[in-house]
Design a protein around this motif. Structure first.
Motif, short mmCIF file in Angstrom:
data_model
loop_
_atom_site.label_atom_id
_atom_site.label_comp_id
_atom_site.label_asym_id
_atom_site.label_seq_id
_atom_site.Cartn_x
_atom_site.Cartn_y
_atom_site.Cartn_z
N LEU A 1 16.11 -16.12 9.42
CA LEU A 1 16.54 -17.52 10.59
C LEU A 1 15.44 -17.77 11.01
CD1 LEU A 1 19.90 -17.24 12.49
CD2 LEU A 1 19.18 -18.15 9.81
N ALA A 2 14.79 -19.34 10.83
CA ALA A 2 13.88 -19.54 11.06
C ALA A 2 12.82 -19.35 12.10
CB ALA A 2 13.34 -20.93 10.67
N GLN A 3 13.49 -19.06 13.49
CA GLN A 3 13.28 -18.52 14.84
C GLN A 3 13.39 -17.20 15.22
OE1 GLN A 3 11.09 -21.13 16.39
NE2 GLN A 3 11.45 -22.30 15.01
N ALA A 4 13.79 -16.85 14.20
CA ALA A 4 14.69 -15.61 14.61
C ALA A 4 13.99 -14.04 15.46
CB ALA A 4 15.32 -14.26 12.87
N CYS A 5 12.52 -13.95 14.88
CA CYS A 5 11.75 -13.35 15.72
C CYS A 5 10.96 -14.06 17.00
CB CYS A 5 10.53 -12.36 14.73
SG CYS A 5 9.75 -11.77 15.35
N ASP A 6 9.88 -13.53 17.54
CA ASP A 6 9.09 -14.29 18.18
C ASP A 6 8.27 -13.24 18.85
OD1 ASP A 6 9.21 -12.26 21.64
OD2 ASP A 6 11.64 -11.76 20.35
N PRO A 7 6.96 -13.77 19.42
CA PRO A 7 5.64 -13.47 19.88
C PRO A 7 5.50 -12.27 19.97
CG PRO A 7 5.12 -15.09 19.84
CD PRO A 7 7.24 -15.05 19.53
N ALA A 8 6.71 -11.87 21.03
CA ALA A 8 6.53 -10.21 22.12
C ALA A 8 7.17 -9.54 21.26
CB ALA A 8 7.50 -10.77 23.38
N THR A 9 8.23 -9.95 20.32
CA THR A 9 8.84 -9.02 19.36
C THR A 9 7.90 -8.14 18.54
OG1 THR A 9 11.11 -9.57 20.26
CG2 THR A 9 11.03 -7.96 18.01
N LEU A 10 7.52 -9.10 17.84
CA LEU A 10 6.51 -9.41 17.08
C LEU A 10 4.84 -7.66 17.03
CD1 LEU A 10 5.90 -8.97 13.43
CD2 LEU A 10 4.57 -10.57 14.88
N ALA A 11 5.35 -8.34 18.74
CA ALA A 11 3.96 -7.43 18.69
C ALA A 11 4.16 -6.08 19.34
CB ALA A 11 3.68 -7.94 20.22
N ARG A 12 5.11 -5.64 20.20
CA ARG A 12 6.01 -4.62 19.98
C ARG A 12 6.21 -4.00 18.82
NH1 ARG A 12 6.54 -0.32 20.29
NH2 ARG A 12 8.44 0.84 20.61
N ALA A 13 6.92 -4.20 17.95
CA ALA A 13 7.06 -3.70 16.81
C ALA A 13 5.79 -3.48 15.41
CB ALA A 13 8.15 -4.82 15.58
N ALA A 14 4.96 -4.24 16.02
CA ALA A 14 3.98 -4.56 14.86
C ALA A 14 2.10 -4.16 15.64
CB ALA A 14 3.40 -5.06 13.84
N GLY A 15 2.04 -4.57 16.73
CA GLY A 15 1.11 -4.04 17.26
C GLY A 15 0.44 -5.74 17.63
N TRP A 16 1.08 -6.77 17.08
CA TRP A 16 -0.10 -7.75 16.90
C TRP A 16 -0.11 -8.46 18.48
CZ3 TRP A 16 1.74 -9.42 11.29
CH2 TRP A 16 1.40 -8.19 10.62
N PRO A 17 -0.96 -8.71 18.50
CA PRO A 17 -0.68 -9.49 19.89
C PRO A 17 -1.34 -11.40 19.96
CG PRO A 17 -2.43 -8.57 19.98
CD PRO A 17 -2.16 -8.16 19.57
N ARG A 18 -1.46 -11.48 18.78
CA ARG A 18 -2.43 -12.94 18.41
C ARG A 18 -1.06 -13.71 17.90
NH1 ARG A 18 -5.59 -10.01 16.26
NH2 ARG A 18 -5.00 -9.99 14.34
N VAL A 19 -0.30 -13.68 17.13
CA VAL A 19 0.77 -15.02 17.22
C VAL A 19 1.37 -16.01 17.85
CG1 VAL A 19 3.09 -14.89 16.29
CG2 VAL A 19 0.93 -13.30 14.42
N ARG A 20 1.49 -17.26 17.76
CA ARG A 20 2.01 -17.58 19.00
C ARG A 20 3.39 -17.98 19.26
NH1 ARG A 20 -3.99 -20.49 20.26
NH2 ARG A 20 -4.98 -18.78 21.12
N SER A 21 3.35 -18.31 17.88
CA SER A 21 4.70 -19.57 17.85
C SER A 21 6.25 -18.67 17.66
CB SER A 21 4.94 -20.53 16.62
OG SER A 21 5.05 -19.87 15.83
#
Lengths: 85, 222
Positions: free
Chosen positions: B116-136
């Protein structure tokens, strides 16, 4: 170590999977077969539990966790390490 | 080299299990209700994708899970090796497939992810993949979808999500410790309220088919 760790884990899962309090979760339940489970929601649940309990789980261990009981055991081990250090 | 991706929007409709092969129905019955519905929807999308890639489907076809849970195509014909990946999220299923040939046996490595288009969020992506730069959430979901599709294309013993890097608009590089780097291409498409990504080791642009649930039986049987 929280005595009710199993319940804390179940509540974290219920919150992120959008399940009601009446949803019974068993230690032997497979994580990926829980109602509403998908990879994003399970990662959110893990992330929430890490924040709430102040631990950081190893990514390989998370990948290898099959059941709710496995996840509880992982967190239990991480809590024991953090208490000892 | 051809890669086919099929998406199906089911909404609240139940996918018809009668279109599955007997061994697939048997495997589905072992699953809890919620998972069974997704599993069936995914298998049906997979049957449509295989039909569009390989032609009319033999009665012997069955898509059964390997020990890892990854779908394996059985009964397609002697010597044919088709890679298949299946994904589902609320209301949607997707499948991607590609066929290996004698010149490029790895070309069947394919992965698909639908979210779903908004399924993930920056914090979850950062936790899983170590990427802090994504904002939306929308951007995090597209990144997550690319990672998941690449992860599935690295079937067998895939690297952790943390080991992947998006190295270009369509490139993903996986650099697991003590193992050779893997490079994949990803194609992400926007659907109404969802995103789907296909990952492949080839440069072939996937042929994306968005099939209405009511037309799926016709596609599979054609």
């Amino acid at each position: 170590m929280p005595e009710n760790l199993f319940e804390i884990v179940c509540n974290g899962l219920r919150t992120e999977l959008g399940l009601g309090a009446e949803e019974i979760i068993d230690a032997t339940d497979q994580l990926d077969l829980l109602t509403n489970a998908d990879s994003v929601r399970l990662m959110r649940a893990v992330s929430r539990l890490e924040r709430v309990l102040g631990v950081e789980l190893d990514d390989w261990d998370i990948r290898n966790a099959q059941t709710v009981g496995d996840l509880v055991a992982l967190i239990e081990a991480a809590l024991a390490v953090s208490k000892a250090s | 080299m051809t890669v086919v991706t099929v998406t199906v929007f089911w909404g609240p409709a139940d996918p018809p299990a009668a279109l599955l092969a007997a061994p697939e129905r048997h495997a589905a019955r072992e699953l809890p209700g919620y998972r069974r519905r997704h599993w069936t929807a995914g298998r049906l999308a997979a049957r449509a994708a295989l039909r569009l890639l390989t032609g009319p489907l033999p009665d012997s076809l069955a898509i059964l899970p390997a020990e890892t849970g990854a779908p394996v195509v059985h009964g397609l014909g002697e010597g044919r090796r088709v890679g298949l990946s299946i994904s589902h999220c609320d209301g949607w299923s997707a499948a991607a497939c590609a066929e290996a040939d004698s010149h490029w046996p790895d070309a069947a490595a394919v992965g698909v992810d639908i979210e779903l288009a908004q399924a993930c969020d920056p914090a979850t992506l950062a936790r899983a993949a170590g990427w802090p730069r994504v904002r939306s959430s929308a951007e995090a979901t597209r990144c997550w979808s690319r990672l998941e599709a690449a992860y599935k294309a690295c079937a067998g013993d895939p690297p952790l999500l943390r080991d992947y890097r998006l190295t270009g608009a369509r490139q993903v590089s996986a650099t697991p410790r003590e193992r050779p780097e893997r490079r994949l291409r990803t194609w992400t498409e926007t659907l109404p309220g969802a995103v789907v990504t296909t990952a492949s080791v080839t440069d072939a642009v996937p042929r994306l088919h968005s099939i209405d649930a009511s037309a799926l039986a016709q596609v599979i049987a054609s």
